[in-house]
Design an enzyme around this catalytic site. Structure first.
Site, PDB file in Angstrom:
ATOM      1  N   LYS A 112      22.047  12.940 -22.790  1.00 19.99           N
ATOM      2  CA  LYS A 112      22.471  14.326 -22.588  1.00 19.99           C
ATOM      3  C   LYS A 112      23.275  14.866 -23.760  1.00 19.99           C
ATOM      4  CE  LYS A 112      22.352  15.032 -17.628  1.00 19.99           C
ATOM      5  NZ  LYS A 112      23.071  15.522 -16.453  1.00 19.99           N
ATOM      6  N   LYS A 194      10.965  11.851 -18.579  1.00 19.15           N
ATOM      7  CA  LYS A 194      11.250  12.022 -17.149  1.00 19.15           C
ATOM      8  C   LYS A 194      11.158  13.502 -16.760  1.00 19.15           C
ATOM      9  CE  LYS A 194      15.458  11.925 -16.019  1.00 19.15           C
ATOM     10  NZ  LYS A 194      16.849  11.850 -15.721  1.00 19.15           N
ATOM     11  N   LYS A 197      15.230  18.556 -14.016  1.00 22.93           N
ATOM     12  CA  LYS A 197      15.637  19.789 -13.337  1.00 22.93           C
ATOM     13  C   LYS A 197      15.960  20.904 -14.306  1.00 22.93           C
ATOM     14  CE  LYS A 197      18.740  18.158  -9.968  1.00 22.93           C
ATOM     15  NZ  LYS A 197      20.002  17.832 -10.494  1.00 22.93           N
TER      16      LYS A 197
HETATM   17  P1  TYM Z   1      20.547  14.360 -10.169  1.00 22.79           P
HETATM   18  O1  TYM Z   1      21.089  15.600  -9.565  1.00 22.79           O
HETATM   19  O2  TYM Z   1      20.160  14.382 -11.602  1.00 22.79           O
HETATM   20  O3  TYM Z   1      19.286  13.858  -9.359  1.00 22.79           O
HETATM   21  C1  TYM Z   1      19.310  13.732  -7.958  1.00 22.79           C
HETATM   22  C2  TYM Z   1      18.513  12.519  -7.521  1.00 22.79           C
HETATM   23  O4  TYM Z   1      17.140  12.628  -7.963  1.00 22.79           O
HETATM   24  C3  TYM Z   1      16.789  11.478  -8.717  1.00 22.79           C
HETATM   25  N1  TYM Z   1      15.879  11.918  -9.807  1.00 22.79           N
HETATM   26  C4  TYM Z   1      14.640  11.467  -9.961  1.00 22.79           C
HETATM   27  N2  TYM Z   1      13.918  10.571  -9.258  1.00 22.79           N
HETATM   28  C5  TYM Z   1      12.651  10.336  -9.673  1.00 22.79           C
HETATM   29  N3  TYM Z   1      12.086  10.955 -10.741  1.00 22.79           N
HETATM   30  C6  TYM Z   1      12.770  11.849 -11.479  1.00 22.79           C
HETATM   31  N4  TYM Z   1      12.209  12.456 -12.515  1.00 22.79           N
HETATM   32  C7  TYM Z   1      14.118  12.141 -11.088  1.00 22.79           C
HETATM   33  N5  TYM Z   1      15.075  12.974 -11.573  1.00 22.79           N
HETATM   34  C8  TYM Z   1      16.140  12.811 -10.782  1.00 22.79           C
HETATM   35  C9  TYM Z   1      18.091  10.951  -9.278  1.00 22.79           C
HETATM   36  O5  TYM Z   1      17.995   9.580  -9.603  1.00 22.79           O
HETATM   37  C10 TYM Z   1      19.027  11.209  -8.113  1.00 22.79           C
HETATM   38  O6  TYM Z   1      18.928  10.191  -7.154  1.00 22.79           O
HETATM   39  N6  TYM Z   1      24.626  11.637 -10.949  1.00 22.79           N
HETATM   40  C11 TYM Z   1      23.683  12.050  -9.938  1.00 22.79           C
HETATM   41  C12 TYM Z   1      24.320  12.756  -8.776  1.00 22.79           C
HETATM   42  C13 TYM Z   1      25.450  12.007  -8.140  1.00 22.79           C
HETATM   43  C14 TYM Z   1      25.337  10.906  -7.274  1.00 22.79           C
HETATM   44  C15 TYM Z   1      26.665  10.572  -6.901  1.00 22.79           C
HETATM   45  C16 TYM Z   1      24.254  10.189  -6.796  1.00 22.79           C
HETATM   46  C17 TYM Z   1      26.782  12.303  -8.271  1.00 22.79           C
HETATM   47  N7  TYM Z   1      27.507  11.445  -7.500  1.00 22.79           N
HETATM   48  C18 TYM Z   1      26.919   9.499  -6.044  1.00 22.79           C
HETATM   49  C19 TYM Z   1      24.515   9.099  -5.946  1.00 22.79           C
HETATM   50  C20 TYM Z   1      25.835   8.778  -5.581  1.00 22.79           C
HETATM   51  C21 TYM Z   1      22.686  12.995 -10.577  1.00 22.79           C
HETATM   52  O7  TYM Z   1      22.956  13.645 -11.548  1.00 22.79           O
HETATM   53  O8  TYM Z   1      21.548  13.146  -9.897  1.00 22.79           O
END
Ligand code: TYM
Length: 327
Positions: A112, A194, A197
């Site tokens: 990032k 990947k 979003k």
């Molecule tokens: P975030 O918001 O980027 O993504 C949310 C969830 O979606 C999964 N994900 C994917 N899975 C498969 N293919 C993809 N291309 C893909 N892109 C995203 C992510 O792995 C995630 O499960 N840091 C985390 C949010 C967070 C969190 C937490 C998660 C903050 N605190 C505590 C678990 C526990 C994040 O940015 O996810």
């Protein structure tokens, strides 16, 4: 006693099929089996610049998506991270036990921040400490996430272990749970990347709130290869990705899918995939549209969730503060 699950999604950008297959789908599937806490992690979202108006809308949008996907507020606590200040407080305390070197090794930070390491926010660097606080406040056993978050959950285990070794048993060590399929859904046009979003280029992602036409044209335009066989071969990134999406939305086994498409061309496979995704999203989006007609209802569900989360979080925070010698 049921095991505790905690997970979250950032209310930034547009949620896509990867967020569904990598995370949400699995939260819903195991909802009855666990004691669930699902968070909308707005404090994480502000680690990069956000427009306040849009951020506020996105928080409600993500809540609507959670509920439309099947998260049931009677079975799961659903709340917004910033509504429970214990998250920020514990993150600060954990900060003080986190070696800079550990944070510097996080691949998500490296990706990032890119070439901007000196200009990105300290929050982006420190992001994993806040994520650790999210998880550790609730005595979490399992964290169902996509593959990209595995390293952050392992970091959480390490920081919990470090704290426990100084102050005695305080935090449970959580385990990342990564799905066998759909853990890393790839960009449709650049399948080496990947699906993201924050990518708003047409045709690269399949967003949960996209129109049928957008879905169809993105799938038809997806990159494949010059081979012909439709088989699950991870070395053929484009077609493998489309097959995983097919597997995720239909629930068919890999053998069934390969048999179904034996001798069939990519064009026909893509058409069939597009119809399956459209079908799945139609049902999901009609639930979503119903829910967002009543934003006050969503707000009240989130307020209830925050009240429940607060009780659990405050208890853990006060235990931590007293061990550290605060207050
Ligand atoms: P975030 O918001 O980027 O993504 C949310 C969830 O979606 C999964 N994900 C994917 N899975 C498969 N293919 C993809 N291309 C893909 N892109 C995203 C992510 O792995 C995630 O499960 N840091 C985390 C949010 C967070 C969190 C937490 C998660 C903050 N605190 C505590 C678990 C526990 C994040 O940015 O996810």
């Amino acid at each position: 006693m049921k095991k505790r699950v905690f997970s979250g999604i950032q209310p930034s950008g547009n949620l896509h099929i990867g967020n569904f297959l990598g995370a949400l789908k699995n939260w819903v599937a195991s909802q009855d089996q666990f004691d669930n806490v699902f968070c909308i992690v707005d404090l994480h979202a502000i680690t990069v610049p956000q427009d306040p108006k849009i951020l506020r809308q996105k928080i409600r949008e993500v809540a609507g998506i959670y509920f439309a996907a099947g998260i049931d507020p009677k079975k799961s606590i659903v709340f917004v991270q910033s509504a429970v200040s214990a998250h920020a407080e514990l993150a600060w305390i954990l900060n003080c036990f986190t070696p800079m070197g550990w944070l510097g090794r996080m691949t998500q930070f490296k990706e990032k921040s890119g070439s901007q390491k000196e200009n990105v926010s300290a929050g982006l660097f420190d992001y994993p400490a806040l994520m650790a606080a999210d998880i550790l406040l609730y005595d979490t056993d399992e964290v169902p996430v996509g593959e990209d978050q595995k390293q952050h959950v392992e970091f959480t285990r390490d920081i919990a272990g470090r704290f426990n070794s100084i102050y005695g048993e305080t935090f449970k060590l959580p385990k990342p749970v990564i799905p066998h399929s759909g853990a890393r859904v790839m960009d449709l046009i650049e399948p080496a990347k990947k699906m993201s979003k924050s990518d708003d280029r047409t045709g690269h992602t399949l967003n949960l709130l996209s129109s049928k036409d957008e879905i169809r044209s993105a799938i038809m335009g997806a990159t494949t290869d010059s081979l012909k066989q439709i088989v699950f071969d991870p070395k053929r990134a484009g077609i493998y990705n489309l097959l995983e999406i097919y597997e995720g939305v239909t629930g068919l086994s890999r053998t069934e899918i390969e048999l179904k498409f034996a001798g069939i061309g990519y064009g026909e496979f893509k058409k069939e995939l597009a119809e399956k995704v459209v079908e799945f999203l139609e049902a999901f989006q009609s639930q979503y549209q119903e829910l967002v007609k009543d934003p006050q209802h969503i707000d009240s569900l989130l307020a209830d969730g925050a009240n429940q989360a607060l009780v659990l979080a405050e208890k853990k925070l006060s235990e931590v503060k007293s061990k550290v010698g605060l207050g």
